[in-house]
Motif scaffolding. Structure first.
Motif, PDB file in Angstrom:
ATOM      1  N   ALA A  25      -6.835  -4.009  -0.826  1.00 36.27           N
ATOM      2  CA  ALA A  25      -6.821  -3.347  -2.133  1.00 36.27           C
ATOM      3  C   ALA A  25      -6.774  -1.845  -1.917  1.00 36.27           C
ATOM      4  N   ASP A  71       1.250  -7.220  -4.582  1.00 32.85           N
ATOM      5  CA  ASP A  71       1.154  -7.309  -6.040  1.00 32.85           C
ATOM      6  C   ASP A  71       1.062  -5.870  -6.527  1.00 32.85           C
ATOM      7  N   SER A  92      -6.613  -9.704   2.048  1.00 30.29           N
ATOM      8  CA  SER A  92      -6.222  -8.802   0.964  1.00 30.29           C
ATOM      9  C   SER A  92      -6.535  -7.372   1.359  1.00 30.29           C
ATOM     10  N   GLU A 114      -1.592  -4.975  -9.122  1.00 31.85           N
ATOM     11  CA  GLU A 114      -2.964  -4.950  -8.626  1.00 31.85           C
ATOM     12  C   GLU A 114      -3.152  -3.970  -7.460  1.00 31.85           C
ATOM     13  N   ASN A 115      -2.066  -3.299  -7.050  1.00 30.67           N
ATOM     14  CA  ASN A 115      -2.143  -2.395  -5.890  1.00 30.67           C
ATOM     15  C   ASN A 115      -2.765  -3.075  -4.687  1.00 30.67           C
ATOM     16  N   THR A 116      -2.338  -4.295  -4.457  1.00 25.61           N
ATOM     17  CA  THR A 116      -2.910  -5.086  -3.370  1.00 25.61           C
ATOM     18  C   THR A 116      -1.800  -5.645  -2.490  1.00 25.61           C
TER      19      THR A 116
END
Length: 122
Positions: free
Chosen positions: A23, A73, A21, A76-78
């Motif tokens: 972020a 996403d 991930s 979620e800024n991910t």
């Protein structure tokens, strides 16, 4: 200022899977592309995959096509990197990076995370 934080690295056996991930905060028009890169000891940093955050366009290096999938996403800024069928040669430090346009050249990316280690044993 764009800030990127990677997570999800670890140690797995060959054939296993991991999901990384990335972020992000502080996205601007100069950071519309997010790329994943990796660097093994004694080797140059290489591009693995990238995604255009505006239109979901993606690109992969040939070594990971069919095994890795990059996705995002937006809420979620991910950005994620799903890694399946892992091989020992995938062992490296993995970094995410952001840029205003997509390419697999590390020098194109001004914003970088701190990296997350992926180790694949045979």
């Amino acid at each position: 200022q764009v800030q990127l934080v990677e997570s999800g690295g670890g140690s797995v056996q060959a054939g296993g899977s991991l999901r990384l991930s990335c972020a992000a905060s502080g996205y601007t028009s100069s950071s519309s592309c997010v790329g994943w890169f990796r660097q093994a000891p004694g080797k140059e940093r290489e591009g693995v995959a990238f995604i255009n955050r505006r239109d979901d366009g993606t690109g992969y290096t040939s070594a990971v096509k069919g095994r890795f999938t990059i996705s995002q996403d937006r809420a979620e800024n991910t950005v994620y990197l799903q890694m399946n069928s892992l091989k020992p040669e995938d062992t490296a430090m993995y970094y995410c990076a952001a840029s205003g346009w997509c390419s697999d050249w590390p020098s194109n990316y001004p914003y970088w995370g701190q990296g997350t280690q992926v180790t694949v044993s045979s």
